[in-house]
Design an enzyme around this catalytic site. Structure first.
Site, PDB file in Angstrom:
ATOM      1  CG  ASP A  33      30.750  48.376   6.629  1.00 15.08           C
ATOM      2  OD1 ASP A  33      30.099  49.605   6.259  1.00 15.08           O
ATOM      3  OD2 ASP A  33      30.273  47.447   7.315  1.00 15.08           O
TER       4      ASP A  33
ATOM      5  CG  ASP B  55      20.660  79.795 -32.352  1.00 16.27           C
ATOM      6  OD1 ASP B  55      20.252  80.616 -31.663  1.00 16.27           O
ATOM      7  OD2 ASP B  55      22.024  79.534 -32.485  1.00 16.27           O
TER       8      ASP B  55
END
Length: 670
Positions: A329, A442
């Site tokens: 359920d 970076d």
């Protein structure tokens, strides 16, 4: 709980059928008598104590019960006055065995559906089976219902009454009241009436509620006509089909319990979700579909196992048309509700029925799920999963992560749409985001040792495959060791770009000087990396910068075919343009010659394209390369400004996530 079965009656209306044995031993199918069916139902319900009253043919009955070899402890109590008393006196004779537990009480000539018995046993109150759909019988039991409770039971009541059958569950507190009055009746020589006469006097204190079973089988057999009708219904029940769906790769006690309940309703067909369906629903399965199918085929009582290709049941239900679908359920509300609604709708088209049982919540189950997560986080399991997910789904998505916490966000973020769960399939550990998180440019300034620590941080708390941004890969001699380390750690793929020299982020394109490696040199780097790896699971992806550096489509395709020929497991094509047309052109031309090598895209600029469209065109991996970083830093900067502007934290707190909510992201076993 004990079962009390009343078998002391003569059964004279059955004629020759009961000339040599009690009525309960009458066959209703080729394999069962009334009693053997009752006892099997009792065993399947987990009841081990049966008190049985006997009368005529008591020795035959005792021998029969013992010969069934069921895991039941029988207490047989003979009513010495069976020919001249009713079953109220049989209960009186057995009273000393009935004073210490809840009781499930049934007449020995009663036949009932397994589903009826389940409903009785799961009732939280004392109850008696009734039917609101069956017309009131002239000579059989009826129950008078007042304010939701049964106040009288007998054959003579018609007002405010429902048809009733003598199948009860009686809690000890109620049973003591009824039993005490049964004892008083018998001591006062009132022994020829029904036991229900004693109940009727104390119904204000003995709370028994009606359990409406409507048209389900729950019938006494009083004569050969009843026998024929009930036997036909039982045969119909045994030929009914039941469908259940499972995604699990670990069968636990909760699964076994609901399977036992389901197989009592008919021939059980289990639909095992495909690997792709499981991966979209929760986590990647530990066991592939073929092994999960065999696992369920070897469970006792399973009639057949089929594949369920999606979370939707509709295709299988329309093909199999089962009488019942069984489920816990837990899908009545939540993201699975649309699936449940579709099941109900599909069943309604041909008269099927949904049966739901309480979902099993258990600490043991949580432990099993944690164990599964631990298994999936192991290097060999994680590393192999990327290839398998691509094979299963065709197109997968990966989200950038640069810390343990962002890794958990990628791991656990789920969106529920139309009964399905959408989540990221993998994590992208970006050089740009890793460097940015450390406040550095970076340009490959953050060395591999530091970047490997980021991987460790993420791997420690997550399970999903990792795709690593390897920048240019560095010198070929260095790249070989990078491959070995990443593979050993459990990373699934490294992506290296075909540039040389000091790395400059592709976002700059031709605005800064960037040098593309030659095709032969880059092919040699790929070959060296492939030679260095130890498993077939690890993947090397060649990132092609031709479109970024405006070298043209022909150069991009030439490189793609060359790199794939050199052993690259995938190719990545990149573009700074918002218009995705050149990406689509590349994919179309590449797929015209190479149908299998995975294609990777990073739609940072061309971000209007959906994953579904990429899949239709032949793209296999979609990487969202920096969105978590780009959304986090503006939010943090805004928080800092708010504090400075207002000289306090109140305004900032209004946009902050409570720390207790953040902590819930962190697994308890860390």
């Amino acid at each position: 709980m004990k079962a009390l079965i009343l078998n002391s009656g003569l059964g004279s209306r059955m004629g020759v059928l009961t000339s040599e044995h009690p009525k309960c031993m009458t066959e209703i199918t080729s394999k069962d008598t009334i009693l053997s069916r009752q006892l099997k139902q009792i065993v399947e319900a987990g009841i081990t104590e049966v008190v049985m009253t006997t009368g005529a043919f008591d020795e035959v009955l005792v021998e029969y019960c013992n010969g069934l070899d069921l895991p039941i402890h029988f207490t047989f109590v003979k009513n010495p006055l069976y020919a001249e008393t009713n079953y109220i006196y049989s209960i009186y004779c057995a009273k000393e065995y009935l004073m210490d537990d809840d009781i499930v009480l049934m007449h020995g000539d009663l036949v009932f559906d397994n589903l009826v018995f389940d409903k009785v046993l799961s009732s939280e109150t004392s109850c008696m089976t009734t039917s609101s759909t069956i017309p009131l019988p002239e000579k059989d039991f009826k129950a008078v219902i007042e304010k939701g409770k049964i106040t009288k039971v007998g054959i003579e009541y018609f007002d405010s009454a429902m048809s009733a059958q003598p199948l009860y569950k009686i809690l000890l507190k109620d049973w003591k009241i009824w039993l005490d009055n049964i004892i008083d009746f018998c001591k006062n020589d009132n022994r020829k009436c029904y036991a229900e006469n004693a109940f009727n006097q104390v119904s204000d204190r003995c709370s028994i509620y009606p359990l409406d079973v409507k048209d389900m089988l729950c019938n006494e057999i009083d004569n050969p006509e009843d026998l024929a009708m009930v036997s036909e219904k039982v045969n119909e029940l045994e030929n009914k089909t039941v469908y259940m769906s499972f995604s699990t790769d670990m069968v636990h006690s909760g699964h076994i319990d609901i399977i036992k309940k389901a197989k009592k309703l008919g021939k059980l067909i289990i639909g095992v979700l495909s690997d792709e369906a499981v991966a979209s629903y929760k986590r990647y399965p530990l066991m592939p579909f073929s092994e999960r199918k065999v696992m369920f085929e070897n469970i006792s009582g399973v009639h057949k196992v089929v594949e369920q290709k999606t979370l939707s049941y509709k295709e299988n239900l329309e093909m199999l048309k089962p009488d019942y679908v069984v489920h816990g359920d837990d899908w009545v509300a939540g993201f699975q509700k649309p699936i449940r609604d579709e099941v109900v709708s599909t069943l309604a088209t041909y008269g099927g029925e949904l049966v739901e049982f309480p979902y099993t919540h258990s600490e043991k189950l949580k432990v099993l799920e944690q164990r599964s997560r631990a298994e999936l986080s192991l290097p060999h399991m994680r590393r192999a999963r990327l290839k398998k997910v691509i094979e299963m789904k065709g197109t997968i998505s990966a989200m950038e992560a640069h810390s343990g916490l962002t890794g958990l966000i990628v791991e656990d973020t789920v969106v529920y749409q139309n009964g399905e769960a959408r989540q990221f399939d993998a994590m992208w550990i970006s050089s740009l985001c890793d460097s940015t998180a450390k406040g550095k440019p970076d340009i490959e300034l953050v060395d591999m040792t530091s970047r490997f620590r980021t991987i460790d941080d993420i791997m420690e708390v997550t399970t999903k495959p990792i795709i690593f941004d390897g920048d240019t890969g560095g010198l070929t001699e260095h790249f070989v060791y990078t491959v070995k380390t990443l593979e050993r750690m459990g990373v699934s793929m490294v992506i290296i770009e075909d540039k040389t020299g000091l790395k400059k982020n592709s976002l700059f394109g031709t605005e800064v000087q960037q040098t593309q490696d030659s095709i032969p040199n880059f092919c040699e780097k790929i070959k060296a990396g492939k030679k260095a790896q130890k498993t077939k699971d690890f993947m090397i992806c060649a990132r092609i910068e031709s479109l970024i550096l405006e070298q043209g489509m022909e150069d991009a395709l030439e490189r793609a075919f060359a790199f794939a020929g050199a052993g690259a497991d995938a190719v990545m094509i990149h573009s700074r343009k918002k218009d995705p047309s050149e990406i689509f052109e590349f994919v179309e031309n590449f797929r015209a010659k190479d149908k299998t090598t995975p294609i990777v895209v990073v739609p940072t600029s061309f971000n209007t394209v959906t994953e579904e469209e990429f899949k239709d065109r032949g793209v296999n991996i979609v990487i969202y390369a920096n969105q978590l970083t780009r959304t986090a830093f503006p939010a943090m900067q805004n928080a800092a400004k708010l504090i400075l502007e207002n000289h306090r934290a109140k305004e900032c707190d209004d946009i902050c996530m409570p720390f207790k909510d953040i902590i819930t992201l962190i697994p308890e076993d860390n």
